[in-house]
Design an enzyme around this catalytic site. Structure first.
Site, PDB file in Angstrom:
ATOM      1  CE1 TYR A 163      -3.680   2.519   0.527  1.00  0.00           C
ATOM      2  CE2 TYR A 163      -2.485   3.251   2.473  1.00  0.00           C
ATOM      3  CZ  TYR A 163      -3.495   3.427   1.553  1.00  0.00           C
ATOM      4  OH  TYR A 163      -4.326   4.529   1.661  1.00  0.00           O
ATOM      5  CG  ASP A 168       5.692   3.846   1.086  1.00  0.00           C
ATOM      6  OD1 ASP A 168       5.943   4.521   2.112  1.00  0.00           O
ATOM      7  OD2 ASP A 168       4.546   3.691   0.627  1.00  0.00           O
ATOM      8  CE  LYS A 207       0.606   4.842   8.402  1.00  0.00           C
ATOM      9  NZ  LYS A 207       0.693   4.163   7.137  1.00  0.00           N
TER      10      LYS A 207
HETATM   11  C1  LIG Z   1       0.076   4.651   5.743  1.00  0.00           C
HETATM   12  C2  LIG Z   1       0.873   4.432   4.532  1.00  0.00           C
HETATM   13  C3  LIG Z   1       0.845   5.313   3.441  1.00  0.00           C
HETATM   14  C4  LIG Z   1      -0.139   6.446   3.357  1.00  0.00           C
HETATM   15  O1  LIG Z   1       0.050   7.403   4.358  1.00  0.00           O
HETATM   16  P1  LIG Z   1      -1.171   8.376   4.730  1.00  0.00           P
HETATM   17  O2  LIG Z   1      -0.562   9.321   5.724  1.00  0.00           O
HETATM   18  O3  LIG Z   1      -2.240   7.500   5.296  1.00  0.00           O
HETATM   19  O4  LIG Z   1      -1.598   9.053   3.494  1.00  0.00           O
HETATM   20  C5  LIG Z   1       1.736   5.119   2.402  1.00  0.00           C
HETATM   21  N1  LIG Z   1       2.604   4.098   2.417  1.00  0.00           N
HETATM   22  C6  LIG Z   1       2.656   3.226   3.433  1.00  0.00           C
HETATM   23  C7  LIG Z   1       3.678   2.129   3.411  1.00  0.00           C
HETATM   24  C8  LIG Z   1       1.781   3.343   4.509  1.00  0.00           C
HETATM   25  O5  LIG Z   1       1.803   2.447   5.490  1.00  0.00           O
END
Ligand SMILES: *Cc1c(COP(=O)(O)O)cnc(C)c1O
Length: 427
Positions: A142, A237, A265
């Site tokens: 994701y 990511d 995060k």
């Molecule tokens: C949570 C998440 C996102 C998206 O971040 P948001 O602040 O919710 O937009 C992107 N990549 C990874 C790996 C994530 O866990």
């Protein structure tokens, strides 16, 4: 009817599904979400005053536990100076210096407001830099909810059973190629079929949005080699793994250097923050220095910078936290694995550092197809059992458990007792 049920009745009238992010809904576990009143340390309290040990930790940001007093003080002080100026501030300079001085593969960085924005912008700059359009992602990873990345994405899409998303035109995903996690051959094949056309490979270096799935021994270094050979960029990511697996994230943990990295995060300490950064020659393409446009009214917001920077400083000052998180992970997840074996229940435990998940399948889980074999109804039963015992888990088979610095032996033991009692009902 509890207060949560009352609030949900009101919420569904005006908020789609009653929640502002689908992963918060309890649909797949057949319950009403707990509405949260507050949290402190490893605990979270719902509006009925019930206290839970929290393994969501805001989906990662609260790595120091809830309501850290040092972070809170900085936030209050920043608020007193003003909530937003839409102009350059010293806090942003400090944040950028701190990241670039402490993370060797980040030479320049741009702050944004969410992980989604960070990834979307990193992809744009990768395309701008290479002059190529196609990107490779892995099924089950994701990367936020921007159009071009909503292909075989994990997290809430898996739980809701939405195959991608309505409202995303084919044109938006036409340049998104999908490979299999932990399968370098699948990546090589895509490069062979699209010579000179692939701008970047984006990967969660530890997948944590299809449940926790670890990279095999040569997976990340293999991606590095392929990208280097093909003139494509490697994007990690690290929205979950950044500042969690190690201060330098998965890149430091596994010793593999990406060209670009995305954060979210933890970097905001609980405030809405994201960031992308990497090699200077790539980041120099970002506006106003270069031709790749990317902007944000509230980007680098002073209150958000205060929270994020203070949390990062605490983590950097206390490298022991990472050893402690590893130990806590072994204590909790290792013991869960042991209990699964002892009671001979068809579950598999995947974990690394402070991240872990129980998959309700006896088969090993190394990719999306294997994750999807998990029995989500069995998970729902387990979830309800644990919630009853005041253990707050993500309401989905396909999300991680997050440990924080505030979780101690007492909470871990209480969790293990509840887990063992659950296994007894299944054995
Ligand atoms: C949570 C998440 C996102 C998206 O971040 P948001 O602040 O919710 O937009 C992107 N990549 C990874 C790996 C994530 O866990």
């Amino acid at each position: 009817m509890g207060r949560s049920e009352e609030l949900m009745e009101r919420a569904v009238k005006y908020i789609p599904g009653g929640v502002n992010s689908p992963v918060r809904a309890y649909g797949s576990v057949g319950m009403t979400p707990r509405f949260i009143q507050g949290a402190t340390g490893p605990y979270i309290f719902d509006v009925d005053g019930t206290k839970y040990i929290d393994y969501i930790c805001s989906w990662g940001p609260m790595i120091l536990g809830h309501n850290n007093q040092r972070v809170l003080k900085k936030v209050v002080r920043a608020c007193e100076d003003g909530l937003s100026f839409g102009a350059a501030t010293e806090a942003e300079v400090e944040m950028a210096e701190f990241i670039c001085e402490n993370i060797p593969h980040v030479e320049m960085v741009r702050m944004v407001n969410s992980g989604t924005e960070a990834v979307m912008s990193a992809i744009r700059v990768a395309r701008g830099f290479t002059g190529r359009n196609k990107i490779i992602k892995f099924s089950g990873c994701y990367h936020g909810h921007s159009d071009c990345l909503l292909v075989d994405a994990g997290s809430g899409l898996m739980t809701a059973g939405i195959p991608g998303s309505a409202g995303v035109p084919e044109g938006c995903t036409a340049d998104t190629l999908t490979a299999t996690y932990n399968d370098l051959k699948s990546v090589e094949k895509l490069f062979e079929a699209n010579p000179g056309k692939i701008a970047a490979v984006i990967v969660e270096p530890v997948a944590a949005n299809m449940g926790v799935v670890l990279p095999g021994e040569h997976f990340l270094s293999g991606l590095r080699d392929i990208c280097t050979g093909e003139g494509a960029l490697l994007i990690f990511d690290e929205v979950i793994t950044g500042f969690r697996l190690a201060f330098g994230g998965a890149a430091e943990y596994f010793g593999v250097r990406p060209d670009l990295v995305t954060y979210g995060k933890i970097i905001g300490g609980g405030m809405p923050v994201g960031a992308y950064g990497g090699r200077r020659e790539i980041m120099e393409l970002v506006a106003p220095l270069g031709p790749v446009y990317q902007a944000g009214t509230l980007s680098g917001n002073p209150v958000a910078m205060a929270a994020g920077l203070e949390q990062l400083k605490i983590l950097k000052e206390t490298p022991d936290y990472y050893t402690e998180l590893e130990e806590k992970g072994r204590k909790l997840y290792g013991a869960m694995e042991e209990l699964i074996r002892r009671y001979n229940v068809p579950c598999t435990m995947n974990y690394i550092g402070s991240l872990g998940s129980v998959f309700f399948t006896e088969h090993r889980v190394t990719n999306y197809a294997e994750a999807k074999m998990a029995d989500t109804e069995a998970f729902a039963k387990y979830f309800r059992f644990m919630l009853e015992r005041h253990i707050h888990l993500a309401p989905s088979q396909f999300e991680a458990m997050f440990l924080s610095e505030a979780h101690g032996n007492g909470q871990i033991e209480e969790t293990l007792e509840a887990f063992e009692d659950y296994l007894k009902t299944q054995a």
